[in-house]
Design an enzyme around this catalytic site. Sequence first.
Site, PDB file in Angstrom:
ATOM      1  N   CYS A 195       0.802  -1.227   0.000  1.00  0.00           N
ATOM      2  CA  CYS A 195       0.000   0.000   0.000  1.00  0.00           C
ATOM      3  C   CYS A 195       0.832   1.273   0.000  1.00  0.00           C
ATOM      4  O   CYS A 195       0.540   2.212  -0.754  1.00  0.00           O
ATOM      5  CB  CYS A 195      -0.986  -0.007   1.159  1.00  0.00           C
TER       6      CYS A 195
ATOM      7  N   HIS B 187      -3.012   0.974   6.843  1.00  0.00           N
ATOM      8  CA  HIS B 187      -3.214   1.010   5.396  1.00  0.00           C
ATOM      9  C   HIS B 187      -2.958   2.437   4.932  1.00  0.00           C
ATOM     10  O   HIS B 187      -3.206   3.402   5.669  1.00  0.00           O
ATOM     11  CB  HIS B 187      -4.621   0.562   5.014  1.00  0.00           C
TER      12      HIS B 187
ATOM     13  N   ASP C  12      -7.125   5.406  -3.933  1.00  0.00           N
ATOM     14  CA  ASP C  12      -6.368   4.285  -3.381  1.00  0.00           C
ATOM     15  C   ASP C  12      -5.988   3.352  -4.520  1.00  0.00           C
ATOM     16  O   ASP C  12      -6.858   2.745  -5.149  1.00  0.00           O
ATOM     17  CB  ASP C  12      -7.203   3.550  -2.334  1.00  0.00           C
TER      18      ASP C  12
END
Length: 667
Positions: free
Chosen positions: A276, A322, A345
């Site tokens: 991530c 995250h 994202d």
Amino acid sequence: MAGFLAGLVNTDWKLKENTIKHHTDEYPGKELVVRRGQAFLISLTSKEALPAADKLIFTVETGSETLQAETRVAFGITSTPSRRSWSAVQTSAGYGSLSVSILSPVDAAIGRYQISIKTDSSRSIHSSSLGTFVLLFNPWMPEDDVFMANEAERKEYVLSEFGIIFKTFKNNGGCLLPWDYGQFEDGILDICLSMLDMGLKYYKDSTASVSRLSDPIHIGQVLSAMINFDDGDRGVLYGWWGACSDGKDPCSWSGSVEILRQWESSGFEPVRYGQCWVFAGVLTTVLRCIGIPTRIISNFSSGCDKNENLILEPSELTWNFHVWNECWFARPDLGCMYNGWQVLDATPQCRSTTGTRCGPASVKAIKEGDVDLPYDTAFVFSEVNADIEGSLDTTSIGQNISTKAVGSNDRLDVTDNYKYKEGSVKEREIFAKARAKLNLKTSHSEPARSLREAAKPSVFGKIKVKSPLEIGKDVHLVLRLTNLGSTTEYLTPNMAAWSIHNTGKPIHEIWKASILVTLGPKEEKEIPINIPYAMYKQYLLIDNLIQVTASWSKKEGGNVSRVIILEKPSVTIKVLGEAKVGKEVKVAVTIDNCFDEELKDGVLKVEGSGLLEKTFKKNVPPLNPQDSYRIQFKIFPRKSGTRYLLVNFSNNKFQDSVTFQDINVVD
């Protein structure tokens, strides 16, 4: 009439003057880079006489040959320019010279443009190509959808090539990862434009047109998908959360430039591997490069609700942390109240209708529970505010949401941007509103609240850190138990420690113990938790995470858990002299072996935008316990101002310890 064009000998792009005014002077090369909605100057010189101004016509076009018909615009010289259309104003003219100020629309498509000039008469048309320039978004222009009013924020979120990614949270700091965005490094702009072109081709539907190159909403969607390789779209990074025998571990990256250059040089094959924070780091580079203000967000205890019911079920993940992006732009599709920060994202965990991507989701919509609004708002809402099925705790998801502060390397807490105070009446009302918008029944949390209030614990527990948490050192914690009642409690806390993945999944049990504890009324006691290095060293994963738990009762409150991260030893960086543009300067890096064992297989990697043209690597000889090793190398600063040197050190005891040093470079 054709004489002026036939005799054209020079096009002066006024690079220095234009790029300073357009805040694009850090892009390398001799091609003009400007921002939309803002005029730029060019001067033409010819051996022949200049025709009448009303006979000159400029043409601009962008995109591939198949798209240029949609973007081709012709415009003449005028005295009344408008930011809603292409126009040119003559600023000076002579026998064989012409200077014009060219103004692009504030909503023009971004990309590389070809510009030509022609003379038009009743008898013939003659034209000449002047070359190319690149047009970007303009956060300095109030009429642009990406306009950001605060100058300090523009410098941070558009112009800064350095960032901090928070990977764990503790006290007011946390374990941080420095990241070199490098959006102004050589070749990066071309790579970003190539990525955008490939993405538009792949994700273009029958109703789309190249005009969407002007829309930050659409571009955000395309780039969110293009950063990951999950749809066969030639994306940049291959995501992987296991062993990395055929690629680089995600923790080994400390900047975007090496990744993007490798992607291009391989013929746009996906780079292995990313997680991530790597996806977010690369997406930040691309978005800042094309002019969209962008920052990185870290969310701790982050939910992954793939059922989109805002409830995390046992089969769904809760990530220890995250990371995603926020981008700043207007939302005319939703209304002005949703302008501002938008979540994108690029991590391949959320699949939209046209690819693996997420957002843009308005942060304001997330906070207000407007989860029926596009794009992927419900998914992001669950990341920061989902409830956990079967749990009385409605407050653990979405903790300490963090980003780098403007103008410093401090942590800025932005949790309040995403939700009202956890557990408050307003926050619970918003949660119920979000469930209703998804046509879901009232949450289990309402009866849970009454159960929680009825089951007040008699003993409260907390795990506290007693000494620095470092790899190679014993871990010293305490379990603090407090008797809240008026009667004596007899407890046998069962304590354990596990190495865990950043998904929160336990991997190896490291240590366990139990002890009989007697607590008098209102008494508090501390039980030591000591985990020797020898017990945990072979079980640590790349994230260096350990979860410590203690349970002593089946009653509510009869257990406590804490995740700790063991910090990696850092190196010492020292600049040996004054750093000046265009002058070599020496840098010394000192490595200390703080272990009681030999340190071997050492590799040092150094990078820094504006300081090194490419990554510097050096093998480090074996180091005996308590020994030191000093490496000296040269950097060649190319840009003034504050620059950052990032040093990554790996060896047989730990991988990818990244240290950074800010360097003030003078002209």
